[in-house]
Motif scaffolding. Structure first.
Motif, mmCIF file in Angstrom:
data_model
loop_
_atom_site.group_PDB
_atom_site.id
_atom_site.type_symbol
_atom_site.label_atom_id
_atom_site.label_comp_id
_atom_site.label_asym_id
_atom_site.label_seq_id
_atom_site.Cartn_x
_atom_site.Cartn_y
_atom_site.Cartn_z
ATOM 1 N N ARG A 82 -4.058 -26.175 -8.703
ATOM 2 C CA ARG A 82 -5.214 -25.432 -8.653
ATOM 3 C C ARG A 82 -6.175 -25.877 -7.659
ATOM 4 O O ARG A 82 -6.660 -24.990 -6.818
ATOM 5 N N LYS A 83 -6.588 -27.024 -7.854
ATOM 6 C CA LYS A 83 -7.782 -27.363 -7.007
ATOM 7 C C LYS A 83 -7.299 -27.771 -5.472
ATOM 8 O O LYS A 83 -7.825 -27.437 -4.654
ATOM 9 N N PHE A 84 -5.948 -28.058 -5.250
ATOM 10 C CA PHE A 84 -5.539 -28.250 -3.695
ATOM 11 C C PHE A 84 -5.090 -26.857 -3.628
ATOM 12 O O PHE A 84 -5.574 -26.674 -2.346
ATOM 13 N N GLY A 85 -4.843 -25.939 -4.253
ATOM 14 C CA GLY A 85 -4.699 -24.364 -3.660
ATOM 15 C C GLY A 85 -6.091 -24.039 -3.115
ATOM 16 O O GLY A 85 -5.895 -23.303 -2.011
ATOM 17 N N ASP A 86 -7.171 -24.248 -3.836
ATOM 18 C CA ASP A 86 -8.385 -23.854 -3.477
ATOM 19 C C ASP A 86 -8.906 -24.326 -2.191
ATOM 20 O O ASP A 86 -9.399 -23.874 -1.355
ATOM 21 N N LEU A 87 -8.615 -25.668 -1.935
ATOM 22 C CA LEU A 87 -9.113 -26.625 -0.834
ATOM 23 C C LEU A 87 -8.226 -25.967 0.327
ATOM 24 O O LEU A 87 -8.707 -25.813 1.537
ATOM 25 N N LEU A 88 -7.076 -25.545 0.381
ATOM 26 C CA LEU A 88 -6.360 -25.154 1.448
ATOM 27 C C LEU A 88 -6.682 -23.834 1.958
ATOM 28 O O LEU A 88 -6.552 -23.115 2.935
ATOM 29 N N GLN A 89 -7.490 -22.971 0.936
ATOM 30 C CA GLN A 89 -8.158 -21.769 1.439
ATOM 31 C C GLN A 89 -9.176 -21.948 2.463
ATOM 32 O O GLN A 89 -9.383 -20.945 3.238
ATOM 33 N N HIS A 90 -9.810 -23.075 2.306
ATOM 34 C CA HIS A 90 -10.795 -23.283 3.310
ATOM 35 C C HIS A 90 -10.557 -24.468 4.529
ATOM 36 O O HIS A 90 -11.208 -24.636 5.424
ATOM 37 N N ASP A 91 -9.570 -25.232 4.244
ATOM 38 C CA ASP A 91 -9.220 -26.311 5.159
ATOM 39 C C ASP A 91 -7.656 -26.273 5.225
ATOM 40 O O ASP A 91 -7.042 -26.845 4.477
ATOM 41 N N ARG A 92 -7.208 -25.630 6.569
ATOM 42 C CA ARG A 92 -5.613 -25.812 6.690
ATOM 43 C C ARG A 92 -5.189 -26.380 7.609
ATOM 44 O O ARG A 92 -5.504 -26.236 8.846
ATOM 45 N N PRO A 93 -4.429 -27.666 7.397
ATOM 46 C CA PRO A 93 -4.015 -28.487 8.246
ATOM 47 C C PRO A 93 -2.714 -27.782 9.084
ATOM 48 O O PRO A 93 -2.070 -26.845 8.447
ATOM 49 N N ASP A 94 -2.499 -28.541 10.088
ATOM 50 C CA ASP A 94 -0.884 -28.320 10.646
ATOM 51 C C ASP A 94 0.160 -28.695 10.017
ATOM 52 O O ASP A 94 1.120 -28.535 10.238
ATOM 53 N N MET A 95 -0.110 -29.958 9.152
ATOM 54 C CA MET A 95 0.826 -30.618 8.484
ATOM 55 C C MET A 95 0.332 -31.455 7.183
ATOM 56 O O MET A 95 -0.749 -31.907 7.378
ATOM 57 N N LEU A 96 1.012 -31.282 6.076
ATOM 58 C CA LEU A 96 0.785 -32.006 4.857
ATOM 59 C C LEU A 96 1.793 -33.288 4.866
ATOM 60 O O LEU A 96 2.855 -33.177 4.835
ATOM 61 N N LEU A 97 1.005 -34.381 4.461
ATOM 62 C CA LEU A 97 2.110 -35.798 4.272
ATOM 63 C C LEU A 97 1.651 -36.007 2.613
ATOM 64 O O LEU A 97 0.664 -36.286 2.260
ATOM 65 N N VAL A 98 2.970 -36.236 2.160
ATOM 66 C CA VAL A 98 2.762 -36.911 0.562
ATOM 67 C C VAL A 98 3.646 -37.860 0.644
ATOM 68 O O VAL A 98 4.624 -38.053 1.344
ATOM 69 N N ALA A 99 3.215 -38.730 -0.486
ATOM 70 C CA ALA A 99 4.026 -39.998 -0.574
ATOM 71 C C ALA A 99 4.653 -40.329 -1.892
ATOM 72 O O ALA A 99 3.994 -39.925 -2.907
ATOM 73 N N GLY A 100 5.976 -40.797 -1.842
ATOM 74 C CA GLY A 100 6.458 -41.446 -3.231
ATOM 75 C C GLY A 100 6.750 -40.214 -4.237
ATOM 76 O O GLY A 100 7.067 -39.070 -3.853
ATOM 77 N N ASP A 101 6.473 -40.528 -5.390
ATOM 78 C CA ASP A 101 6.985 -39.479 -6.454
ATOM 79 C C ASP A 101 6.010 -39.541 -7.615
ATOM 80 O O ASP A 101 6.177 -39.124 -8.746
ATOM 81 N N VAL A 102 4.589 -39.430 -7.290
ATOM 82 C CA VAL A 102 3.786 -39.170 -8.467
ATOM 83 C C VAL A 102 3.415 -37.595 -8.741
ATOM 84 O O VAL A 102 3.786 -36.995 -7.848
ATOM 85 N N ASN A 103 2.590 -37.223 -9.788
ATOM 86 C CA ASN A 103 2.378 -35.778 -10.012
ATOM 87 C C ASN A 103 1.586 -35.152 -8.921
ATOM 88 O O ASN A 103 1.874 -34.308 -8.494
ATOM 89 N N SER A 104 0.639 -36.197 -8.128
ATOM 90 C CA SER A 104 0.126 -35.724 -6.990
ATOM 91 C C SER A 104 0.895 -35.531 -5.636
ATOM 92 O O SER A 104 0.601 -34.494 -5.246
ATOM 93 N N THR A 105 1.732 -36.093 -5.702
ATOM 94 C CA THR A 105 2.873 -35.807 -4.832
ATOM 95 C C THR A 105 3.643 -34.532 -4.868
ATOM 96 O O THR A 105 3.396 -33.653 -3.965
ATOM 97 N N PHE A 106 4.123 -34.070 -5.867
ATOM 98 C CA PHE A 106 4.804 -32.960 -6.112
ATOM 99 C C PHE A 106 4.001 -31.694 -6.024
ATOM 100 O O PHE A 106 4.152 -30.734 -5.484
ATOM 101 N N ALA A 107 2.727 -31.718 -6.947
ATOM 102 C CA ALA A 107 1.669 -30.811 -6.825
ATOM 103 C C ALA A 107 1.357 -30.243 -5.497
ATOM 104 O O ALA A 107 1.407 -29.139 -5.061
ATOM 105 N N CYS A 108 0.901 -31.272 -4.632
ATOM 106 C CA CYS A 108 0.299 -31.042 -3.341
ATOM 107 C C CYS A 108 1.524 -30.455 -2.625
ATOM 108 O O CYS A 108 1.265 -29.382 -1.704
#
Ligand code: UD1
Length: 392
Positions: A82-108
């Motif tokens: 929910r919170k990352f979805g809101d963030l991407l509405q006003h800051d949209r990168p060219d690419m997203l990097l996620v690392a490893g296997d934690v809940n934050s990795t999959f959610a983002c």
């Protein structure tokens, strides 16, 4: 693309993300055309689980902190989405990097994929083939969503090929955990804790445990700690405890551990203490007679450092640490753990000082520059093809 720079957003959330993302952030600073953006989900929030890594790895403060905190897996994952979805509405990168296997990795990764922002997964393709581990589910789902999959070992390349991932999405680049380790050993040997414990010349072992299957049930944890306490009659065992583990020990009043309150340790005992900082932890494991763990990253660090490691799990998603490293997977059996530990004390498994050629391929401290080369090529190619399609 704002200012014609490549805007690359990296996610950190939990402790093991920090040492994977830090070397990339350092490398990004050498490339003017990259604009790095750092997001902390706040999955881990205690000083010793989060901020100390920013300080020691010299990572600048995050541009955004989502402050999600603890919760059930579902609640925590949903809150990040929910919170990352809101963030991407006003800051949209060219690419997203996620690392490893934690809940934050999959959610983002999920949010970015739905927003059609390309996702790069660092440490892709590792598989324990054990879906009772929340991390295994996160790995499989994140790899399914990723556009670029950066791998650390050959087994990961094979797993992805077996799952039908297109080979041109997979890049075997080596291990960012080792980049951080190499740098940490160079810039700041952190030995304050070892000195304070009076262990600069004495033999000792290190224990870390945090997997839900090992620490959430008081009975299993208690039997494990009883076995380690037997080993600790021969050699002090240092036990920097994860908050999840401390909670069970406290609630169930498990008596096998002694609580370190500062100062030199006596010759024996199983000594529980707060989580160690990154530099102190590396220094502790580098000089240990053995390390007992259920962590993924520690299996890799001990392999590089050439320190015997007993993995207290039924499997590992990092088989190269067994085939060309120092790791032995002993299963979640306290008796077998004790026997294996005593065996190391009595007959060291091998002599230390293995030649560098025996380290897993590409675990050489140069993974971050390899990844940045791929990211730049990919982003520049994608932007060029978009420009071709849009008539000026
Ligand atoms: C998470 C990761 C795991 C990783 C581990 C490293 C998932 C599914 N699991 O597990 O893969 O190996 O981090 O540490 O993402 N807590 C604190 N302070 C903190 C953080 C957590 O007290 O700074 C406590 C909270 O009570 C929380 C519990 O620890 O409920 C567990 O934290 P959580 O982030 O849910 O999972 P970890 O067990 O840390």
């Amino acid at each position: 693309m704002g200012n014609n720079r490549l805007r690359i957003m990296s996610i950190v959330g939990a402790r093991p993300n920090m040492m994977k993302v830090a070397p990339l952030l350092t490398e990004f600073r050498l490339h003017e055309e990259i604009e790095p953006i750092l997001v902390h989900t706040g999955q881990h929030y205690d000083y010793l689980m989060s901020q100390v890594f920013f300080d020691q790895l010299r990572v600048p403060p995050p541009d955004y902190n989502l402050g999600v905190g603890s919760g059930t897996h579902y609640g925590q994952t949903a809150e990040i989405i929910r919170k990352f979805g809101d963030l991407l509405q006003h800051d949209r990168p060219d690419m997203l990097l996620v690392a490893g296997d934690v809940n934050s990795t999959f959610a983002c990764a999920l949010v970015a994929a739905k927003e059609r922002i390309p996702v790069a997964h660092l440490e892709a393709g590792l598989r324990s083939f054990d879906r009772s581990m929340p991390e295994e589910i996160n790995r499989i789902l994140t790899d399914a969503l990723a556009d670029l999959l950066f791998t650390t070992e050959e087994s990961a390349n094979l797993n992805l090929a077996n799952e039908g991932v297109a080979p041109d999405k997979v890049f075997f680049v080596g291990n960012l955990v080792i980049d951080s380790l190499v740098r940490a050993l160079k810039i700041a040997p952190g030995h304050r804790l070892r000195a304070e414990l009076g262990l600069t010349t004495k033999p000792y072992a290190v224990l870390t445990l945090h997997r839900p299957s090992n620490v959430d049930h008081a009975d299993q944890l208690s039997r494990t700690l009883d076995a380690v306490a037997e080993l600790a009659q021969r050699i002090p065992v240092i036990f920097p405890a994860h908050p999840r583990t401390s909670q069970t020990i406290k609630t169930a009043q498990i008596g096998a551990v002694r609580h370190w309150e500062g100062g030199s340790l006596p010759a024996a005992g199983l000594w529980m203490m707060p989580p160690a900082s990154y530099l102190d932890f590396l220094d502790l494991i580098q000089h240990a007679v053995m390390v007992i763990t259920d962590s993924g990253g520690v299996q890799e660090e001990t392999t590089y450092l050439d320190v015997p490691c007993l993995t207290y799990r039924d499997n590992t998603e990092r088989p190269v640490t067994v085939s060309s490293g120092t790791n032995k997977v002993v299963g979640c059996d306290p008796h077998r753990l004790l026997l294996s530990a005593l065996e190391i004390l009595e007959h060291p498994l091998y002599t230390r000082g293995k030649p560098a050629s025996l380290c897993p391929p590409l675990w050489d401290g140069q993974t971050a520059p390899r990844i940045v080369r791929v990211l730049k090529q990919t982003l520049q190619r994608d932007l060029a093809s978009t420009a071709e399609r849009v008539p000026l």
